[in-house]
Design an enzyme around this catalytic site. Structure first.
Site, PDB file in Angstrom:
ATOM      1  CG  ASP A  78      -5.141 -40.984 -61.906  1.00 27.15           C
ATOM      2  OD1 ASP A  78      -5.727 -39.974 -62.247  1.00 27.15           O
ATOM      3  OD2 ASP A  78      -5.302 -41.820 -62.614  1.00 27.15           O
ATOM      4  CG  ASP A 120      -2.449 -40.881 -64.237  1.00 28.57           C
ATOM      5  OD1 ASP A 120      -1.867 -40.179 -63.308  1.00 28.57           O
ATOM      6  OD2 ASP A 120      -2.355 -42.141 -64.313  1.00 28.57           O
ATOM      7  CB  CYS A 191       4.543 -40.871 -60.106  1.00 20.44           C
ATOM      8  SG  CYS A 191       3.442 -39.912 -58.962  1.00 20.44           S
ATOM      9  CB  SER A 468      -2.528 -47.588 -60.139  1.00 14.21           C
ATOM     10  OG  SER A 468      -1.554 -46.875 -60.136  1.00 14.21           O
TER      11      SER A 468
END
Length: 553
Positions: A78, A120, A191, A468
């Site tokens: 993403d 994600d 992340c 996000s």
């Protein structure tokens, strides 16, 4: 065994000959056959190392007497897809991931599955497949990235996006921006903040579909490799005991997932994915239940982007079992539900405790008495909208301001970069929903630019698309019905006064019912942005964000 249909009996001699073409001995063919679903690729930092995880899983399967068969599925980064047309494919990939796993597991009837995602849409896509197939299965993710270090503080990808706005505002030099760019993402893993990937990997634990530690053990540690080996061994126990996803994913475990979601302050994207997973399991999950659970669940964590801590800090503080144990102290968990450990939640969290109350607050001293996510309704969002309440500044929990309306993310980002947004404005980005986008793009660039410009306590953002998990501020997404389906957001005009009341879960435009209806009656749908390929088919099949953006039946 389920795999007997392709390997037992005289008529299956041709099938066995093909297994022997793989170099298998009869002893290996006669064992339980386990599919190992690996979403490794070389472009996604969270997935680059998944071959190592898969090898550990396969070692565990062999140690426990099974024969592993690895196959792959796709994964989109993403962060790399952000801010351009590639982001249209991210959410849309979730359905392809689920479908591809179904195809492989039905064409080659495995006795069990180990699912290896990290980022994600891959995590929920794999969980959707597990629920749909209902064969013994568990998840082991690749683990979170370590936080980066810049200027004496821990940083992550969200800081990098915000740095672009800070540079634009003259708060950072080009040299400082380049230094942060070299430091923010120090290696492999998902992340490092409580963004969507880590939110879903943590919730895998809570749902009971992953072993304790799945959401928080860092990617680069030996502990992550050992967890993968245990997952390989554990799937053999699930096969032996015939424990299936339907025995684990139910209303009670979904409720637990929502509870911990609220306590952690997870990404708003979980409110797309949990309903989609529940649907595959035959469970109805409406948005009103989410608000009911949020109202009675204290917010115990403020992880990046809502605070200074990262997933490695959560792991050191006791991880998800410690958060669950804290909630259980006040009777806020369904403890008698089965998990892939073979034990109940109650047994899994026995003896677990918080090791650092700076990272995981005591339930007697929470950040807030209610959860990290709120579902808003009103004349602007009749079917709901979602906000990460725990990442909103106190000053913005209630806000009224004039709409600044844009028909794409790019238009809004250009206005921000050109300094055309003023304090008090409400940025509205429409035609970015599941159908209109198509693909319901995440929009981290505009939200991060707002924060980088220092406007996150003055400017709100609304969209029928998504924000996000790395977003902070008054960013309200998933507005349903979306603009492309004639929702009220489609007829907003510059200057319309938007009223946001997050404590009371309201999102309204200051228009009379008559005026709103008059505008809607004259609205005409725009031409589709994409007219061919997968996205065109996706736009025709996808439902609203309020139902999880699943395919219509």
């Amino acid at each position: 065994m389920r795999s007997d249909v392709m390997k037992k009996g005289l008529n299956r001699a041709p099938h066995r000959s093909l297994f022997k073409a793989l170099g298998l001995e009869d002893e290996e063919i006669n064992r339980p056959l386990i599919g190992v679903v690996n979403s490794q690729n070389d472009i996604v930092p969270g997935h680059r190392h998944l071959d190592e995880i898969a090898e550990a899983v396969k070692a565990g399967i062999r140690m426990a007497g099974g024969t592993p068969f690895e196959f792959g599925t796709i994964a989109v980064c993403d962060g790399i897809a952000m801010g351009h047309s590639g982001m249209r494919y991210s959410l849309a990939s979730r359905e392809l991931i689920a479908d591809s796993i179904e195809i492989m597991a039905q064409a080659h009837p495995f006795d069990g599955l180990v699912l290896i995602p990290n980022c994600d849409k891959v995590v929920p896509g794999m969980l959707m497949a597990a629920a749909r197939l209902n064969i013994p299965a568990l998840v082991v993710s690749g683990g979170p990235m370590l936080a980066g270090k810049f200027d004496g503080r821990a940083v992550s990808l969200s800081n990098m996006f915000e740095a672009v706005g800070a540079y634009q505002a003259g708060k950072m030099t080009a040299h400082q921006l380049a230094e942060m760019e070299n430091s923010a993402c120090p290696g492999c893993g998902s992340c490092s903040g409580m963004f969507t990937a880590n939110s879903m990997n943590c919730l895998c634990e809570v749902l009971g579909m992953a072993l304790p530690g799945n959401g928080t053990i860092p990617a680069v540690t030996a502990a992550r490799t050992r967890l993968a080996k245990r997952a390989g061994m554990k799937v053999m126990e699930l096969v032996e005991k015939d424990i299936k996803p339907a025995d684990i994913i139910n209303e009670k475990s979904i409720t637990n997932a929502l509870r911990v979601d609220m306590a952690l302050g997870c990404s708003t994207n979980t409110i797309l994915h949990l309903p989609a997973i529940a649907r595959e399991a035959g469970i109805a999950l409406d948005l009103d239940k989410i608000n009911e659970i949020s109202a009675s669940t204290p917010n115990l964590c403020r992880l990046s982007p809502a605070g200074k801590h990262h997933i490695e800090d959560l792991d050191a503080a006791g991880g998800i079992p410690a958060v669950m144990a804290e909630l259980a102290r006040k009777g806020l968990l369904e403890e008698e539900v089965l998990t892939v450990t073979g034990n109940t939640v109650k047994e899994n969290i026995r003896g677990c405790r918080v090791l650092n109350y700076d990272v995981i607050r005591s339930i007697d001293n929470p950040y807030a008495p209610s959860g990290g996510i709120a579902v808003l309704r009103g004349n602007l969002a009749p079917e709901g909208a979602v906000v990460k309440r725990s990442a909103v500044a106190e000053e913005m929990l209630r806000h009224s301001g004039p709409a600044r309306v844009f028909n794409s993310e790019e238009e809004a980002q250009q206005a921000l970069m050109q300094g055309r947004i003023n304090k008090g404005d409400v940025i509205v980005i429409r035609y970015e929903g599941p159908k209109g986008g198509p693909g319901m793009r995440e929009m981290l660039s505009p939200t991060a630019t707002v924060a980088g410009l220092g406007l996150d306590k003055d400017v709100a953002l609304l969209t029928d698309g998504r924000f996000s998990g790395a977003t902070r501020g008054a960013s309200i997404g998933h507005i349903s019905p979306e603009a492309a389906e004639g929702g009220p957001i489609a007829v907003l005009r510059d200057g319309d006064i938007i009223n946001i009341d997050i404590p009371n879960c309201r999102l309204d435009v200051d228009l009379s019912p008559e005026e709103l209806q008059q505008r809607l009656s004259s609205w005409q749908p725009p031409e589709p942005k994409v007219k061919s390929g997968y996205l065109a088919r996706y736009a025709q099949m996808v439902s609203s964000a309020g139902t999880g953006a699943v395919f219509k039946k």
